[in-house]
Scaffold this motif. Structure first.
Motif, short mmCIF file in Angstrom:
data_model
loop_
_atom_site.label_atom_id
_atom_site.label_comp_id
_atom_site.label_asym_id
_atom_site.label_seq_id
_atom_site.Cartn_x
_atom_site.Cartn_y
_atom_site.Cartn_z
N LEU A 1 0.87 -1.06 0.03
CA LEU A 1 -0.12 -0.05 -0.03
C LEU A 1 0.66 1.22 -0.07
CD1 LEU A 1 -2.92 1.12 0.11
CD2 LEU A 1 -2.67 0.85 2.70
N GLU A 2 0.71 1.93 -0.97
CA GLU A 2 1.38 3.40 -1.18
C GLU A 2 0.68 4.34 -1.54
OE1 GLU A 2 4.47 2.71 -4.25
OE2 GLU A 2 5.62 1.30 -3.17
N ASN A 3 0.57 5.47 -0.59
CA ASN A 3 -0.14 6.50 -0.68
C ASN A 3 -1.79 6.35 -1.11
OD1 ASN A 3 2.19 8.23 -0.28
ND2 ASN A 3 2.83 7.98 -2.39
N GLY A 4 -2.26 5.41 -0.48
CA GLY A 4 -3.62 4.90 -0.50
C GLY A 4 -3.87 4.14 -1.70
N VAL A 5 -2.89 3.78 -2.53
CA VAL A 5 -3.13 2.81 -3.94
C VAL A 5 -2.42 1.46 -3.47
CG1 VAL A 5 -2.78 2.65 -6.24
CG2 VAL A 5 -3.26 4.65 -5.31
#
Length: 591
Positions: free
Chosen positions: A66-70
């Motif tokens: 999970l990176e910056n909500g994605v």
């Protein structure tokens, strides 16, 4: 590094020699000749071998992040998903009106096995989309279908199913996610869902979540549940994707297996949603997805067993260990291959007889779904409703067992990650849990399905087995097949009679034996499949030009199942007849 080759020859045997698909009176089946189905299965097999299976270990090793909500999927997944889309594999049995190819579901099932064996975690992204597509296709308005389905069929947009909440698993009536109606006819959805497979990822432009929620002021419990379409990104009337909806990923779960699939906690914060079907009738719409999903999960169980078996067989043929007690088989080597040893043979035969029987059972189930949908056949619909918990529960239990048996063939190497067998075992384990844990499947079978429509569907199954045994009972070549099947069917009927006699007086007597009953029933189903396959191969062997090696192996495997696996029905019957007394004897404080 593991390998996978699609078992297209065996699939063709099931489709044509056992089920006779091209001769059935189901619309679309006349087109399913050997050349046509062979071309589809061969192409799917090539995709599986060349593209998907090499990514199986990558997905297991890297997982999702999970990176910056994605959510970011493992290396190579996006490119592979593009190839799957471009090849039309997401649209095989979808409605042609929405860009699908309109093939029967049995072909979707066959291809689904290949893709699931190759890379189970990857295939779940499109598999869950197919379930969401089906729910909208059956229960949506014409406007909803026109808006959502074309891009779901192509998997430009993917789909999910959102049921479970932190405090409510199987008991969906306890859910707290709420839906507040708006003046424009939309709803505001607020709540949290967990265990959402493919809940977010970077392989599609949009994700269409189907979310169970309760409309304020509705009935209490399960009768107050409705189903909503809640997209990740809002879509305007022209189909253009716009701003982010009030949907976010709370976290990605760290799991035992299927690491390549993003299992998410999903948060809904006044997200815009659209009612699918009728108010407070959400379970009716959701079960459209869940029944399809349960057959698909049963398929996952034996699909993992298939790829594990392929690798275990290759290892047993190659690995030199010990000498054959009846005489050296490899005089030029320091030892004989593992496969000469009887216990290794037993292990491999257990796997082979399960996988091939399970394939026939699942394809038969898929053909009943086609008959129910395309012919409006109520008898087929009732029978597959009865058998669905068995397909899901029995095949995933035995699929996991089979995968661990394959791991055992490797000895210590099976426990080492680099050999790949651990992943098959870990991936297979979830299939026993999700889409209704197998204990729930057993309760559904005994508590609901047996008595459905006055019990006529289970009686129809008994008559089917009886008719098969009667038709082939005088055939000397079938004698070692028919008699064990007849005995096992009597065990199944005796168990059903026990439930009728004791269950009314003490429901716990029936429910305590439900898990054993599911397995007893499963063995009889596979016994029937092996009977049909044995007969098909014996008929083929009577013809000139038969592939004798293939058909003789099929008959020998049928005899193995009847001799070594089917006697388990007597054990299960014995357990069932002990009732609830020993199961319920301890007070809850004494555990």
């Amino acid at each position: 590094m593991t390998t996978y080759t699609a078992p297209t020859k065996d699939m063709q045997f099931v489709l044509h020699d056992t089920l006779g698909v091209a001769a059935q009176d189901v619309p679309g089946y006349a087109d399913l000749d050997r050349d046509f189905t062979g071309a589809i299965l061969d192409a799917a097999g090539q995709l599986a071998t060349d593209v998907l299976h090499p990514l199986n270990a990558v997905g297991d090793r890297e997982g999702c992040r999970l990176e910056n909500g994605v959510v970011r999927t493992p290396t190579g997944f996006r490119e592979a998903f593009d190839q799957v889309r471009e090849g039309g594999w997401t649209a095989l049995d979808a409605d042609e009106a929405y860009g699908g190819q309109g093939l029967p579901y049995v072909m979707q099932t066959a291809v689904g096995e290949i893709l699931s064996s190759a890379n189970m975690a990857f295939n779940m992204y499109q598999g869950l989309t197919h379930g969401a597509y089906s729910a909208i296709h059956v229960h949506g308005t014409e406007a909803q279908k026109a808006k959502w389905l074309p891009k779901m069929v192509s998997c430009e947009w993917t789909g999910t199913m959102n049921l479970t909440e932190p405090h409510a698993g199987t008991d969906l009536g306890m859910m707290r996610t709420k839906a507040v109606p708006q003046e424009d006819g939309t709803y505001r959805i607020t709540g949290q869902k967990i265990f959402i497979s493919a809940g977010d990822h970077d392989m599609a432009e949009n994700i269409v979540h189907l979310v169970l929620a309760k409309i304020q002021g509705g009935p209490e419990g399960i009768k107050g549940v409705s189903l909503f379409i809640v997209p990740k990104r809002l879509v305007d009337e022209d189909g253009n994707v716009g701003e982010r909806n009030g949907v976010s990923v709370g976290k990605i779960e760290e799991k035992m297996g299927i690491h390549g699939n993003s299992t998410c906690v999903m948060n809904y914060d006044e997200a815009e949603g659209y009612l699918l079907g009728q108010e407070h009738k959400g379970m009716r719409a959701m079960f459209t997805m869940m029944n399809e999903a349960r057959l698909g999960v049963g398929l996952q169980g034996y699909a993992q067993a298939e790829v594990a078996y392929q690798n275990a067989l290759a290892y047993a043929l190659d690995r030199l260990q010990g000498r054959d007690v009846t005489g050296t088989k490899n005089p030029d080597g320091p030892a004989d291959p593992l496969i000469v040893h009887p216990d290794i043979r037993r292990n491999l035969m257990d796997q082979k007889s399960f996988v091939e029987g399970a394939r026939a059972f699942t394809f038969w189930g898929a053909s009943m779904i086609d008959r129910a949908h395309r012919n409006d056949d109520k008898a087929a619909d009732g029978l597959i409703s009865l058998l669905t918990p068995i397909i899901k529960g029995f095949l995933t239990d035995k699929g996991y067992e089979s995968a661990t048996n394959a791991q055992q063939v490797y000895g210590g190497h099976g426990y080492i990650e680099e050999w790949g067998m651990s992943q098959f075992v870990r991936d297979a384990r979830i299939a026993m849990i999700y889409e209704g844990a197998n204990g729930v499947q057993a309760l559904d079978l005994v508590g609901r399905k047996l008595a459905q429509d006055g019990g006529k569907h289970v009686m129809a199954f008994f008559e089917m087995v009886k008719a098969f045994c009667k038709e082939h009972g005088e055939d000397e070549a079938m004698r070692g097949i028919v008699e064990p099947l007849k005995d096992a069917s009597k065990d199944l009927q005796a168990a059903g009679m026990y439930f009728m006699q004791e269950g009314m007086k003490n429901p716990n007597a029936a429910l305590s034996g439900s898990y054993d009953f599911m397995h007893l029933f499963g063995h009889v189903c596979l016994g029937l499949m092996w009977g049909r396959m044995a007969k098909a191969s014996l008929d083929a062997l009577a013809q000139d030009g038969a592939d004798r090696d293939f058909h003789e192996a099929k008959v020998a495997t049928a005899r193995y199942y009847m001799a070594r696996q089917l006697p388990a029905t007597k054990m299960h019957l014995g357990r069932i007849r002990t009732g609830a007394e020993t199961v319920m004897a301890l007070d809850s404080t004494a555990f």
